[in-house]
Structures are given as C-alpha cells and as structure tokens.
Design an enzyme around this catalytic site. Structure first.
Site, PDB file in Angstrom:
ATOM      1  N   SER A  97      -6.149  47.663  26.737  1.00 36.56           N
ATOM      2  CA  SER A  97      -4.766  47.277  26.456  1.00 36.56           C
ATOM      3  C   SER A  97      -4.412  45.977  27.170  1.00 36.56           C
ATOM      4  O   SER A  97      -3.823  45.066  26.575  1.00 36.56           O
ATOM      5  CB  SER A  97      -3.793  48.399  26.810  1.00 36.56           C
ATOM      6  OG  SER A  97      -4.158  49.013  27.996  1.00 36.56           O
ATOM      7  N   ASP A 127      -5.261  45.543  35.847  1.00 41.70           N
ATOM      8  CA  ASP A 127      -5.967  45.265  34.590  1.00 41.70           C
ATOM      9  C   ASP A 127      -5.720  43.847  34.087  1.00 41.70           C
ATOM     10  O   ASP A 127      -6.640  43.152  33.654  1.00 41.70           O
ATOM     11  CB  ASP A 127      -5.513  46.240  33.490  1.00 41.70           C
ATOM     12  CG  ASP A 127      -5.964  47.652  33.757  1.00 41.70           C
ATOM     13  OD1 ASP A 127      -6.230  47.975  34.933  1.00 41.70           O
ATOM     14  OD2 ASP A 127      -6.045  48.429  32.797  1.00 41.70           O
ATOM     15  N   LEU A 179     -11.162  51.176  30.309  1.00 40.66           N
ATOM     16  CA  LEU A 179     -11.849  49.899  30.527  1.00 40.66           C
ATOM     17  C   LEU A 179     -10.925  48.709  30.264  1.00 40.66           C
ATOM     18  O   LEU A 179     -11.375  47.587  30.082  1.00 40.66           O
ATOM     19  CB  LEU A 179     -13.104  49.814  29.653  1.00 40.66           C
ATOM     20  CG  LEU A 179     -14.129  50.922  29.907  1.00 40.66           C
ATOM     21  CD1 LEU A 179     -15.320  50.780  28.970  1.00 40.66           C
ATOM     22  CD2 LEU A 179     -14.618  50.910  31.350  1.00 40.66           C
TER      23      LEU A 179
HETATM   24  O1  PMV Z   1      -7.318  53.568  31.915  1.00 40.12           O
HETATM   25  P1  PMV Z   1      -6.733  52.214  32.069  1.00 40.12           P
HETATM   26  O2  PMV Z   1      -7.694  51.130  31.739  1.00 40.12           O
HETATM   27  O3  PMV Z   1      -5.425  52.082  31.327  1.00 40.12           O
HETATM   28  O4  PMV Z   1      -6.401  52.022  33.629  1.00 40.12           O
HETATM   29  C1  PMV Z   1      -5.310  52.660  34.226  1.00 40.12           C
HETATM   30  C2  PMV Z   1      -5.311  52.458  35.701  1.00 40.12           C
HETATM   31  C3  PMV Z   1      -4.168  53.136  36.435  1.00 40.12           C
HETATM   32  O5  PMV Z   1      -4.351  52.885  37.828  1.00 40.12           O
HETATM   33  C4  PMV Z   1      -4.183  54.629  36.211  1.00 40.12           C
HETATM   34  C5  PMV Z   1      -2.803  52.630  36.000  1.00 40.12           C
HETATM   35  C6  PMV Z   1      -2.542  51.216  36.432  1.00 40.12           C
HETATM   36  O6  PMV Z   1      -1.632  50.623  35.834  1.00 40.12           O
HETATM   37  O7  PMV Z   1      -3.185  50.711  37.385  1.00 40.12           O
END
Ligand code: PMV
Length: 352
Positions: free
Chosen positions: A123, A166, A120
């Site tokens: 980080s 993100d 979600l």
């Molecule tokens: O799980 P999270 O919130 O760290 O999301 C990672 C998403 C990925 O596509 C797997 C990696 C990214 O940097 O987009």
C-alpha cells in the site's frame, strides 16, 4: 507524449512492527521486489487506472475513474474493486486537493512484484510511486521528503494509525530506524532473507472477504489497540520489551552477529503473538522454519488474523539451511521468496 515511470521497493519490517505505531523503535529494510506506476496521457478526461500483475489471489482489476465536476467521481468497476484500490483513489483525491494537478486525462498503470496484503508494504509502495509519478507528470516541484510526507498522509487517511515506516522505506530504500516517529536512514550491510507468504484465502472463506483483506492492516492495528486498552499495564511492559529488542537487534546487525540477530527475531515473534497478530498459518511457517534450522523467524508487517484467512508473511534468517527452509515453507502452503535487504529507493524516469 510524456510518459513517467516511478518505481519503488517493497519493505520488510525486521523488528518492531505494531509497537512502532505507539512510538517504539522499529527497524525496516527495503527488499528487492518492486512496484512501478507508469503515467501517460489519455484522450478522455479523468483517470483510467489499470492494475496489472499484482501477485495475489490471481486478482486483476481494471478501474475506470471518471471525474464529473470537482466533487463527484464515477467508478465503473464496482464496489469491491474500489475498496481494493482505496489507496490509489485516496492518493489521487489528496493530490488534487493539495496541488495544481488535473485538467487533462491521465492513464495510470500499476505493475507490481509485491504481493498484496502480505505485510510487504504494497500500500505504501502504491502511494509513493503514484505520488512521485503524478507530481512529475504535472511538473509539481518536489523532493523525496515531500513525497514521503504526502504518501504518509494518504496512508494515514486510509488506514487510521499508520507509522512512517513503510512510506520511508518505499521512498528512501536502504534501512531505516523509526524512533519517536522520526525516520533515520542507516547504512547497514546487505542480508539474505527468505519471505514466506500465505496469499491464498482458504476455500472455506467467504469470497466477498477479499476486498476486506485489502484493508487488513487497518483492522489488525485496531484489534491491537483494543487489546492494549483492555490490558494496559501488561501491554506497557510488552511494548517496552519490544523497544529494547529493536535496540539490541540493531547492535547485533552492526556487529554482524547473526546468531543473536536470529534469536532476537524469535523473541520478537513471541511478542507479536502476545499482542494477537499471529494466526495459525503464519505460526506454522515460523515453527517450521525454526525446526528446519533457521537462525530466526518471525511474522513481518501487520501479521494476520485467523478470521481473515490467516494471510500474511513471515521473515526468516536462514543461516546455512536455506533450501531446507524453503521446502518446509512451500509444504506449508507458502510462497517462499529469496530476498535481499537494502534495495534502492524511489526511481523516477521520464520518456518522451
Ligand atoms: O503489513 P503492512 O505492510 O501494512 O505493515 C504494517 C506495519 C504496522 O506496524 C502494523 C503498521 C504501521 O503503520 O507501521
């Protein structure tokens, strides 16, 4: 005393996680769970970082960060803690290298409603809010795009191959489409979704692994890279299918065609399973949601690995069966959260 509060939303990737790391399209939204960083002064020099209310494993960290000379840092709270807060440490190091900050003692308190390591965006949220709060505190002139870029650099430094999804969502809120590594903000209607999160590690798992879990995304992104290299011709098709899927999902969302949107979530989940990021516990959440009448369900974010306890989250488009689905998720050991999409992005406030 100058006090700065920066708050940012959590994100949920609706379509295209992992594939976006290789330039494919992804659609993500901000959701109504927030993380805030409060910065104020402290008498002693250096940074004192206090992380409260992070809803995961009941873990609370109290970290002393004291600067001794320009290069040397002394962390008084210990190996695992400093791994778990890798993003905070890297953010502070990055800001000190790139801007005129520092020189006075800083108290940094992080309060979060975003479960850690749940896909979600906790980080990215930590990086964006910390950067925004410290830049404001040290009067560094900036704009949203500058904050987003800084946060993305920090994420990449910690995690290797991070896409801009993100950090864009934490900064801007709303919805974003990432295409060719470019971020486009989109005005789309609000949706009611359910997030099902498995946050607890199984009792059988070695407790020292919790620190590794805080860097779960990095491990999973590397695992996908290795698989992609082993099966490059097959993965090429899977990645192209994912790209097309995001494009069609966007059309369905614009038309408010929720039956199609849900069906595409189910297909996206299948593709994520094919690239190896669906552990048993998350697979079960998706199946239970589907059989309880969800229009669609899928893993969201990095997904998980059985070897890392299968922690992570799923996203469910519930249709008419919200309550039934939530019960089914809870019976499978998940935390079931009602969320709304399109939440507001970064907010910075100053108190004197
Ligand atoms: O799980 P999270 O919130 O760290 O999301 C990672 C998403 C990925 O596509 C797997 C990696 C990214 O940097 O987009």
């Amino acid at each position: 005393m100058k006090i700065i509060r920066a708050s940012v939303p959590a994100k949920a990737i609706l379509f295209g996680e992992h594939f976006v790391v290789y330039g494919k399209r992804a659609l993500a939204t901000a959701i109504n769970r927030r993380l805030e960083v409060v910065v104020s002064s402290r008498e002693k020099s250096g940074y004192h970082v206090k992380i409260a209310n992070i809803p995961t494993f009941g873990l609370q960290l109290n970290l002393e960060h004291e600067k001794v000379g320009r290069e040397a840092y002394l962390y008084k709270d210990y190996d695992n803690a400093s791994k778990a807060i890798a993003y905070v440490k890297k953010t502070i190091d990055y800001l000190e290298e790139n801007y005129e900050i520092g020189g006075k003692g800083v108290e940094l308190e992080i309060n979060s409603e975003i479960p850690l390591s749940a896909g979600l965006g906790s980080s990215a949220a930590t990086c964006v809010a910390t950067i925004a709060a410290l830049k404001e505190y040290f009067d560094v002139a900036t704009d949203l795009e500058g904050i987003r870029k800084d946060a993305h650099s920090v994420e990449k430094a910690v995690q290797g191959n991070a896409s801009p999804v993100d950090t864009a969502i934490s900064t801007y809120g709303g919805y974003v489409l990432v295409e060719d590594a470019e971020v486009k903000r989109l005005p789309l209607a609000e949706l009611d979704l359910i997030v099902g999160t498995i946050g607890s590690i199984p009792l059988s798992m070695d407790i020292t692994k919790t620190a590794e879990i805080s860097l779960k995304t990095k491990t999973i992104v590397e695992a996908v890279k290795a698989r992609r290299e082993s099966f490059s011709s097959i993965f090429g098709h899977i990645f192209d299918a994912a790209d097309e899927l995001t494009a069609q999902a966007l059309i369905a969302l614009e038309r408010k065609d929720f039956a199609t949107l849900g069906a595409l979530m189910n297909v996206n989940h299948g593709l994520l399973d094919a690239i190896g990021v669906v552990p048993r516990r998350l697979s079960e959440l998706v199946k239970r949601s589907q059989e309880s009448g969800a229009l669609g369900a899928k893993v969201t974010g990095a997904g998980g690995l059985d070897a890392m306890g299968g922690v992570g989250s799923v996203l469910v488009l519930p249709g008419e069966q919200k309550d039934r689905i939530k019960v089914a998720l809870e019976m499978a050991g998940a935390l079931a959260l009602d969320v709304k999409t399109g939440e507001t992005g970064l907010k910075v406030e100053q108190f004197v």
